[in-house]
Design a protein around this motif. Structure first.
Motif, short mmCIF file in Angstrom:
data_model
loop_
_atom_site.label_atom_id
_atom_site.label_comp_id
_atom_site.label_asym_id
_atom_site.label_seq_id
_atom_site.Cartn_x
_atom_site.Cartn_y
_atom_site.Cartn_z
N UNK A 92 0.84 -1.20 0.00
CA UNK A 92 0.00 0.00 0.00
C UNK A 92 0.87 1.25 0.00
N UNK A 93 1.90 1.27 0.85
CA UNK A 93 2.78 2.43 0.90
C UNK A 93 3.54 2.60 -0.42
N UNK A 94 3.96 1.48 -1.02
CA UNK A 94 4.61 1.56 -2.34
C UNK A 94 3.67 2.24 -3.34
N UNK A 95 2.40 1.83 -3.31
CA UNK A 95 1.43 2.42 -4.23
C UNK A 95 1.20 3.89 -3.96
N UNK A 96 1.15 4.29 -2.68
CA UNK A 96 0.95 5.70 -2.35
C UNK A 96 2.10 6.55 -2.87
N UNK A 97 3.33 6.06 -2.74
CA UNK A 97 4.48 6.83 -3.19
C UNK A 97 4.51 6.95 -4.72
N UNK A 98 3.93 5.97 -5.42
CA UNK A 98 3.85 6.08 -6.87
C UNK A 98 2.77 7.07 -7.29
N UNK A 99 1.67 7.07 -6.58
CA UNK A 99 0.56 7.95 -6.93
C UNK A 99 0.85 9.40 -6.54
N UNK A 100 1.42 9.59 -5.33
CA UNK A 100 1.71 10.94 -4.84
C UNK A 100 3.22 11.18 -4.93
N UNK A 101 3.63 11.72 -6.06
CA UNK A 101 5.06 11.90 -6.30
C UNK A 101 5.69 12.89 -5.34
N UNK A 102 4.88 13.81 -4.76
CA UNK A 102 5.42 14.81 -3.86
C UNK A 102 5.59 14.30 -2.43
N UNK A 103 5.09 13.11 -2.11
CA UNK A 103 5.12 12.62 -0.73
C UNK A 103 6.55 12.32 -0.29
N UNK A 104 6.91 12.79 0.90
CA UNK A 104 8.21 12.49 1.49
C UNK A 104 8.11 11.37 2.52
N UNK A 105 6.94 11.21 3.10
CA UNK A 105 6.77 10.25 4.18
C UNK A 105 5.36 9.69 4.13
N UNK A 106 5.21 8.43 4.48
CA UNK A 106 3.89 7.83 4.57
C UNK A 106 3.86 6.80 5.68
N UNK A 107 2.71 6.62 6.28
CA UNK A 107 2.60 5.61 7.32
C UNK A 107 1.16 5.11 7.42
N UNK A 108 1.03 3.93 8.01
CA UNK A 108 -0.28 3.33 8.29
C UNK A 108 -0.29 2.91 9.75
N UNK A 109 -1.30 3.33 10.48
CA UNK A 109 -1.48 2.87 11.87
C UNK A 109 -2.78 2.09 11.93
N UNK A 110 -2.79 1.05 12.76
CA UNK A 110 -3.96 0.17 12.84
C UNK A 110 -4.32 -0.11 14.29
N UNK A 111 -5.57 -0.48 14.47
CA UNK A 111 -6.06 -0.96 15.76
C UNK A 111 -6.60 -2.37 15.52
N UNK A 112 -6.03 -3.35 16.24
CA UNK A 112 -6.40 -4.75 16.01
C UNK A 112 -7.83 -5.05 16.43
#
Length: 561
Positions: A175-195
């Motif tokens: 998912x993060x790989x895909x976000x960085x491809x879609x948003x070329x300007x992004x410097x950082x990305x993260x995903x937080x979850x609650x189990x």
């Protein structure tokens, strides 16, 4: 003298001497090593000296303590040059003051892995967000105002990234790989979850576009909580320059110029986490269109994440099931595989736990002089704790019976052994009957269990040993136990049982009861103890009907032919 040397943080190279047996590190002024950083807990960790060895322990801090890149659980023994990381601070541990500068230590030579932490800040999200997009789930799907070609390209990109795996960590990284491809300007990305709804929010995947970026990713707990609670995606066009972000360490430290954050909504409409991307470049701020695209991606990602989580839980449940099946076989191995063979006597036994692991126990122990001990016990509680105690009980029963001639003394020894094991919140009821084939007698000792029932050949019934019953094992260290001997003639039968028999319940919640059990024992039996045992079990099953078994059941019948 052992020391901590600062490698990264304020005053690199500074040494902290570990003089005492306990050294507490944290933000509070009373700590031995004061770490004045907001993300550090008031009492974050401590280093303990035991017999010349040093151990580090996390003190239930919010952001954890790491040694050599791994978050520690419990006590961790420190070795020379071990790297201890507390939030943004990196130390190296040395048994003696180091002779080389911190820059030459193992901490410099080995790169630190990315670590993400949630930071409590006082930012009011309503005063900083320039755009908000509600995420609505319905049978028709998400209602998002995004140009069709942009949304389609984003969906194709992320769908291609997510295909072919159910491994949660792989899914998140794709998912993060895909976000960085879609948003070329992004410097950082993260995903937080609650189990689960009761579980804490945990960073599960982090990505930097720039290799030189800080390895510690600070995530605003305020943004995460409000995005999840409102189920609304948010956009900020220039977060770092907005004076209203002054209290947000996660924004200011990273100098975020623009950010977009969207909730991850599962199929039941519950927010299970968020995904966020942000940028340092003020010339490439995120736009309203980007926020819509992120929401579309989040809807696809949430489905993939939910499926991966379900797959992960299924694998975990399957693993637990295999472990329980193995434990069931091991526990069953502590009990007899078949009734004993003893000249002139016949035996019937039945054992069925309410779940895979039970707390009932029975055994036959051959003793010197042609004697046989019949043991039946019920450990307080159910499941794994009770099963562990039955394993210990099996060993102690054999040792106690072979160490003492009299059943009452064997019972007292067994009680002491159980108390010394430290099971303070548990106890055991146990009935013991020793058959002496030469004397044709049975000697009974009892530790708080239901008394065995003797059925004479002419049908008369009698509870044996009720007057000499002692307290259950594990209740009192100085407990004494009595015993009583009875003759066992031809046609006589002695029945021992656990409360899973007498307290079996029907659909109306009524118990089977001792009176009904005695009624079955009093009936004429033409086929010996096997007929007695089967008749009792058949009657219990008729009484219970379709009700699930609520407790472990154990039954032993034996008698003189």
């Amino acid at each position: 003298m052992a020391v901590l040397q600062v490698h990264k943080g304020t005053n690199p190279g500074q040494l902290y001497r570990l003089d005492g047996d306990i050294c507490v590190l944290g933000r509070h002024p009373d700590c031995d090593v004061v770490l004045d950083i907001g993300a550090v807990s008031r009492q974050h960790a401590r280093i303990v000296r035991v017999d010349g060895e040093y151990f580090v322990e996390d003190l239930h801090s919010r952001n954890g303590t790491f040694v050599n890149g791994e978050q520690i659980q419990g006590r961790y023994r420190l070795a020379d040059d071990d790297r201890v990381k507390i939030c943004d601070l990196l130390f190296t541990f040395h048994h003696e003051s180091p002779t080389r500068p911190a820059a030459d230590s193992k901490a410099r030579r080995t790169p630190e892995p990315e670590i993400a932490m949630l930071v409590d800040d006082e930012m009011a999200i309503s005063s900083t967000v320039i755009s908000k997009l509600d995420v609505l789930s319905s049978e028709s799907g998400l209602r998002v105002a995004v140009r069709p070609e942009v949304k389609l390209n984003a969906m194709i990109e992320i769908t291609q990234c997510l295909g072919g795996t159910l491994d949660l960590d792989v899914v998140l990284n794709k998912i993060l790989d895909g976000l960085f491809k879609i948003f070329a300007q992004a410097d950082r990305g993260f995903i937080v979850l609650r189990a689960s709804p009761q579980a804490p929010i945990v960073p599960r995947a982090v990505r930097h576009r720039r290799e030189s970026a800080d390895a510690v990713v600070r995530i605003s707990r305020t943004i995460v909580n409000q995005v999840m609670s409102a189920k609304a995606a948010v956009l900020s066009a220039d977060a770092a320059s907005d004076e209203r972000f002054d209290m947000s360490q996660s924004i200011a430290d990273f100098q975020i110029r623009s950010m977009i954050c969207a909730p991850l909504i599962d199929s039941s409409g519950t927010a299970i986490g968020v995904m966020q991307v942000d940028t340092l470049d003020h010339r490439a701020r995120f736009q309203q269109e980007d926020l819509g695209v992120l929401v579309s991606i989040a809807s696809l990602a949430a489905v993939a994440i939910e499926m991966a989580q379900m797959h992960e839980k299924a694998i975990q449940q399957e693993r637990i099931q295999r472990d329980l099946e193995l434990a069931h076989r091991v526990q069953r191995g502590f009990m007899p595989s078949s009734p004993p063979t003893l000249a002139g006597y016949s035996f019937f036994d039945f054992y069925e736990p309410a779940s895979q692991l039970g707390g009932d126990y029975y055994d036959y122990v051959f003793l010197p002089g042609g004697r046989l001990a019949v043991v039946l016990a019920d450990v307080s509680g159910k499941g794994i704790p009770a099963a562990l105690i039955t394993a210990k009980l099996s060993t102690e029963v054999h040792h106690s019976l072979l160490s003492e001639v009299e059943p009452s003394l064997a019972m007292a020894r067994l009680n002491l052994a159980f108390i010394s094991s430290g099971w303070e919140d548990r106890f055991i009821t146990l009935a013991l009957a020793v058959v002496d084939t030469a004397a044709q007698t049975v000697t009974v000792a009892n530790a708080g269990h239901m008394p065995p029932v003797l059925r004479r050949g002419d049908g008369r019934l009698q509870a044996i040993g009720e007057e000499i019953s002692g307290v259950p094992l594990g209740v009192a260290q100085d407990s004494a136990y009595g015993q009583t001997a009875i003759a066992l003639g031809g046609g006589d039968c002695l029945t021992m049982y656990t409360d899973g028999i007498s307290e079996a319940m029907d659909a109306g919640g009524q118990c089977y009861g001792i009176a009904r059990l005695w009624g079955q024992l009093g009936q004429t039996s033409g086929n010996g103890v096997t007929d007695v045992g089967r008749r009792i079990l058949d009657d219990v099953r008729r009484f219970v009907g379709q009700q699930p078994q609520s407790d472990d059941m154990c039954l032993i019948c034996f008698g003189h032919l």
